[in-house]
Design an enzyme around this catalytic site. Structure first.
Site, PDB file in Angstrom:
ATOM      1  N   CYS A 141       0.852  -1.203   0.000  1.00  0.00           N
ATOM      2  CA  CYS A 141       0.000   0.000   0.000  1.00  0.00           C
ATOM      3  C   CYS A 141       0.884   1.249   0.000  1.00  0.00           C
ATOM      4  O   CYS A 141       0.592   2.224  -0.714  1.00  0.00           O
ATOM      5  CB  CYS A 141      -0.939   0.006   1.206  1.00  0.00           C
ATOM      6  SG  CYS A 141      -2.354  -1.101   1.045  1.00  0.00           S
TER       7      CYS A 141
ATOM      8  N   ASP B 220      10.826  -6.496  -8.692  1.00  0.00           N
ATOM      9  CA  ASP B 220      11.000  -7.137  -7.388  1.00  0.00           C
ATOM     10  C   ASP B 220      12.350  -6.736  -6.792  1.00  0.00           C
ATOM     11  O   ASP B 220      13.350  -6.622  -7.501  1.00  0.00           O
ATOM     12  CB  ASP B 220      10.912  -8.659  -7.538  1.00  0.00           C
ATOM     13  CG  ASP B 220      10.756  -9.364  -6.201  1.00  0.00           C
ATOM     14  OD1 ASP B 220       9.642  -9.851  -5.923  1.00  0.00           O
ATOM     15  OD2 ASP B 220      11.731  -9.424  -5.427  1.00  0.00           O
TER      16      ASP B 220
ATOM     17  N   ASN C 122       1.909 -16.606  -4.486  1.00  0.00           N
ATOM     18  CA  ASN C 122       1.998 -17.318  -3.223  1.00  0.00           C
ATOM     19  C   ASN C 122       0.813 -16.881  -2.369  1.00  0.00           C
ATOM     20  O   ASN C 122       0.652 -15.687  -2.090  1.00  0.00           O
ATOM     21  CB  ASN C 122       3.319 -16.986  -2.514  1.00  0.00           C
ATOM     22  CG  ASN C 122       4.520 -17.474  -3.298  1.00  0.00           C
ATOM     23  OD1 ASN C 122       4.485 -18.544  -3.911  1.00  0.00           O
ATOM     24  ND2 ASN C 122       5.591 -16.691  -3.296  1.00  0.00           N
TER      25      ASN C 122
ATOM     26  N   GLY D 121       4.496 -19.433   1.336  1.00  0.00           N
ATOM     27  CA  GLY D 121       5.643 -18.535   1.274  1.00  0.00           C
ATOM     28  C   GLY D 121       5.270 -17.090   1.018  1.00  0.00           C
ATOM     29  O   GLY D 121       6.144 -16.271   0.710  1.00  0.00           O
TER      30      GLY D 121
ATOM     31  N   HIS E 146      -0.289 -10.178  -4.776  1.00  0.00           N
ATOM     32  CA  HIS E 146       0.601  -9.759  -5.858  1.00  0.00           C
ATOM     33  C   HIS E 146       0.970 -10.977  -6.680  1.00  0.00           C
ATOM     34  O   HIS E 146       0.948 -12.110  -6.184  1.00  0.00           O
ATOM     35  CB  HIS E 146       1.869  -9.085  -5.309  1.00  0.00           C
ATOM     36  CG  HIS E 146       2.586  -9.915  -4.295  1.00  0.00           C
ATOM     37  ND1 HIS E 146       2.181  -9.983  -2.976  1.00  0.00           N
ATOM     38  CD2 HIS E 146       3.654 -10.739  -4.393  1.00  0.00           C
ATOM     39  CE1 HIS E 146       2.978 -10.800  -2.317  1.00  0.00           C
ATOM     40  NE2 HIS E 146       3.876 -11.289  -3.161  1.00  0.00           N
TER      41      HIS E 146
END
Ligand code: DGP
Length: 112
Positions: free
Chosen positions: A5, A28, A85, A91, A98
């Site tokens: 957020c 990432d 995940n 995990g 996402h």
């Protein structure tokens, strides 16, 4: 407090590769392949189960469209992997749904 957020709101910096009304995609922090982006709905959903239950389809559809746009923009649309995940046992470490878009190298046939 939710890291994603804060990223959506620009409070935490990120490298954005895609954005529309409903979704952002960022690189990432710990890439697992030459291309490793995260497609993140701008609205907070804890995980994919929450997304399915709480969304009228708007964000779900936007996520699918964004995944394809990110793959095209990154030049991996001929072959890439999408990973979600869901839950701590799988995990999931950031509890804001996402989707990992991963590519730029050849993967084995086995998923895991
Ligand atoms: P997961 O384990 O599926 O919840 O994936 C969370 C991913 O989020 C992990 O691959 C690392 C990434 N990540 C965590 N914090 C940040 C951050 O502050 N910025 C960026 N760009 N990625 C982050």
């Amino acid at each position: 407090m939710c890291i994603f957020c804060d990223i959506v709101e620009g409070k935490i910096p990120s490298t954005k590769v895609y954005e529309d009304e409903y979704v952002i995609a960022i690189r990432d922090l710990n890439p697992q392949a030459p291309v490793h982006d995260l497609v993140i709905p701008k609205k907070h959903f804890d995980n994919i189960v929450d997304l399915a239950a709480a969304d009228d389809g708007t964000y779900s559809a936007a996520v699918i469209d964004a995944i394809a746009e990110v793959a095209k923009a990154e030049g991996i649309d001929e072959g890439f992997r999408v990973i979600n995940n869901c839950g701590a046992d799988a995990g999931q470490s950031v509890m804001h749904v996402h989707f990992h878009v991963i590519g730029g190298r050849k993967f084995e046939e086995k998923i895991i």
